[in-house]
Design a protein around this motif. Structure first.
Motif, PDB file in Angstrom:
ATOM      1  N   ALA A 227      12.143  -1.517  42.717  1.00 48.04           N
ATOM      2  CA  ALA A 227      12.264  -2.379  41.488  1.00 48.04           C
ATOM      3  C   ALA A 227      10.369  -1.514  40.549  1.00 48.04           C
ATOM      4  O   ALA A 227      10.619  -1.256  39.922  1.00 48.04           O
TER       5      ALA A 227
ATOM      6  N   GLN B  56      14.096 -10.437  36.732  1.00 49.85           N
ATOM      7  CA  GLN B  56      15.636 -10.350  37.111  1.00 49.85           C
ATOM      8  C   GLN B  56      15.965  -8.946  37.718  1.00 49.85           C
ATOM      9  O   GLN B  56      16.669  -9.099  38.716  1.00 49.85           O
ATOM     10  N   ALA B  57      15.060  -8.051  37.766  1.00 57.83           N
ATOM     11  CA  ALA B  57      15.608  -6.574  38.649  1.00 57.83           C
ATOM     12  C   ALA B  57      15.324  -6.865  39.505  1.00 57.83           C
ATOM     13  O   ALA B  57      15.875  -6.642  40.613  1.00 57.83           O
TER      14      ALA B  57
ATOM     15  N   ASP C 296      15.544  -9.904  41.535  1.00 57.64           N
ATOM     16  CA  ASP C 296      16.578 -10.885  41.958  1.00 57.64           C
ATOM     17  C   ASP C 296      17.986  -9.983  42.088  1.00 57.64           C
ATOM     18  O   ASP C 296      18.367 -10.263  42.935  1.00 57.64           O
ATOM     19  N   ARG C 297      17.454  -8.746  41.840  1.00 56.00           N
ATOM     20  CA  ARG C 297      19.327  -7.696  42.352  1.00 56.00           C
ATOM     21  C   ARG C 297      19.033  -6.346  42.612  1.00 56.00           C
ATOM     22  O   ARG C 297      19.487  -5.832  43.982  1.00 56.00           O
TER      23      ARG C 297
ATOM     24  N   ASP D 140      22.132  -2.066  41.905  1.00 53.87           N
ATOM     25  CA  ASP D 140      22.484  -2.507  41.514  1.00 53.87           C
ATOM     26  C   ASP D 140      22.433  -1.914  39.793  1.00 53.87           C
ATOM     27  O   ASP D 140      21.023  -1.368  39.499  1.00 53.87           O
TER      28      ASP D 140
ATOM     29  N   GLY E 108      20.026  -4.364  38.198  1.00 55.55           N
ATOM     30  CA  GLY E 108      18.809  -4.381  38.338  1.00 55.55           C
ATOM     31  C   GLY E 108      18.002  -3.325  37.807  1.00 55.55           C
ATOM     32  O   GLY E 108      17.086  -3.242  37.524  1.00 55.55           O
TER      33      GLY E 108
END
Length: 300
Positions: free
Chosen positions: A109, A99-100, A102-103, A153, A156
């Protein structure tokens, strides 16, 4: 991380080789998992972040269960509790991390995620100097976020930090699983548990897109690079390294991730981001040297 003899002289070559062996396993695992993560980012437009996690864990579990054929009988309740906790940590870590990425960029990350292992090393250490290394790492993370994470983000960044907490739990339970189960049996069982945990989320997000042949092919590559190979190498390394030393070695991964992000995803770093990663890696190297000097015994 050269070992030292009790009288202060350099360790014999055979001892040095034994010390470097598990370190090489950890570094090789880091290279594999971060370049696998870069391939996973390329796959996300097809299957979504949770769909990629499901492909990775399910396919990796099938490979490991077929190769290891672990025994299901003869294990104590404590053995099963350990391996299920390992699987839950593995599944949660992967879902949060994907999920991280992806942002936010891959290097950022992993730099945030690595705070979990570094916090573990500080927590189990008995030397105040490790607080210095932790402070240096936090300075790098603050630099990465521009003083307030206004360049990243927020969701993220939060996912990456949460993944770091699960990474610390993964390290602890991976070491315990390696001591309770022979060969890679515990890893195979834990991977199966993590796959079952992620499966409903992946099916809800991706559905039939998971079964497209080209998607399955890329998912299999991600499973091998990001799960089967690195987790096996790390499990072997944790049988010969204290969990704290392993944790700080993991701090090398921001540099590896930034390299993979640049080469595979064309995610260039700004000078500030590059300096931030250097600070985090320097902190990890200082902590590694501290752990080697104290010769901390393995955790029970």
């Amino acid at each position: 991380m050269a070992a030292r003899a009790s009288g202060g002289a350099a360790a014999p070559p055979s001892v040095a080789r034994r010390s470097l062996g598990p370190v090489a396993l950890v570094v090789a695992g880091g290279l594999s998992v971060q370049f696998g993560a870069a391939v996973a980012v390329l796959l996300m437009p097809r299957a979504g972040a949770l769909g990629v996690v499901t492909l990775r864990l399910v396919l990796a579990a099938l490979v490991l269960l077929a190769v290891c054929r672990p025994r299901l009988r003869g294990h104590s309740r404590a053995d099963w509790a350990t391996v299920l906790a390992f699987g839950a940590a593995m599944g949660g870590m992967n879902m949060l991390f994907y999920q991280a990425v992806d942002r936010i960029p891959l290097g950022a990350a992993v730099t945030l995620e690595v705070l979990g292992p570094l916090a573990l090393s500080v927590f189990v250490s008995r030397r105040l100097v490790n607080l210095l290394w932790a402070g240096l790492a936090l300075g790098g993370v603050a630099l990465l976020g521009g003083g307030g994470f206004d360049r990243l983000d927020p969701a993220g960044a939060a996912f990456a930090l949460a993944a770091g907490g699960m990474w610390a739990a993964y390290i602890v339970f991976s070491a315990r699983t390696g001591r309770r189960f022979p060969q890679a049996d515990g890893l195979a069982l834990a991977m199966g548990a993590g796959a079952l945990l992620s499966l409903p989320f992946g099916l809800v997000e991706a559905g039939a897109r998971l079964f497209v042949p080209s998607t399955l092919g890329l998912g299999f590559a991600v499973a091998l690079m990001s799960s089967v190979l690195p987790y096996t190498l790390e499990l072997l390394a944790l049988r010969r390294l204290p969990a704290a030393t392993f944790a700080v070695l993991m701090s090398l991964e921001p540099a590896i991730a930034a390299t993979a992000g640049f080469l595979v995803l064309r995610q260039a770093l700004s000078p500030a981001e590059g300096l931030a990663i250097v600070l985090v890696v320097a902190a990890s190297m200082g902590a590694v040297r501290t752990q080697a000097a104290t010769r901390t015994p393995p955790e029970p």
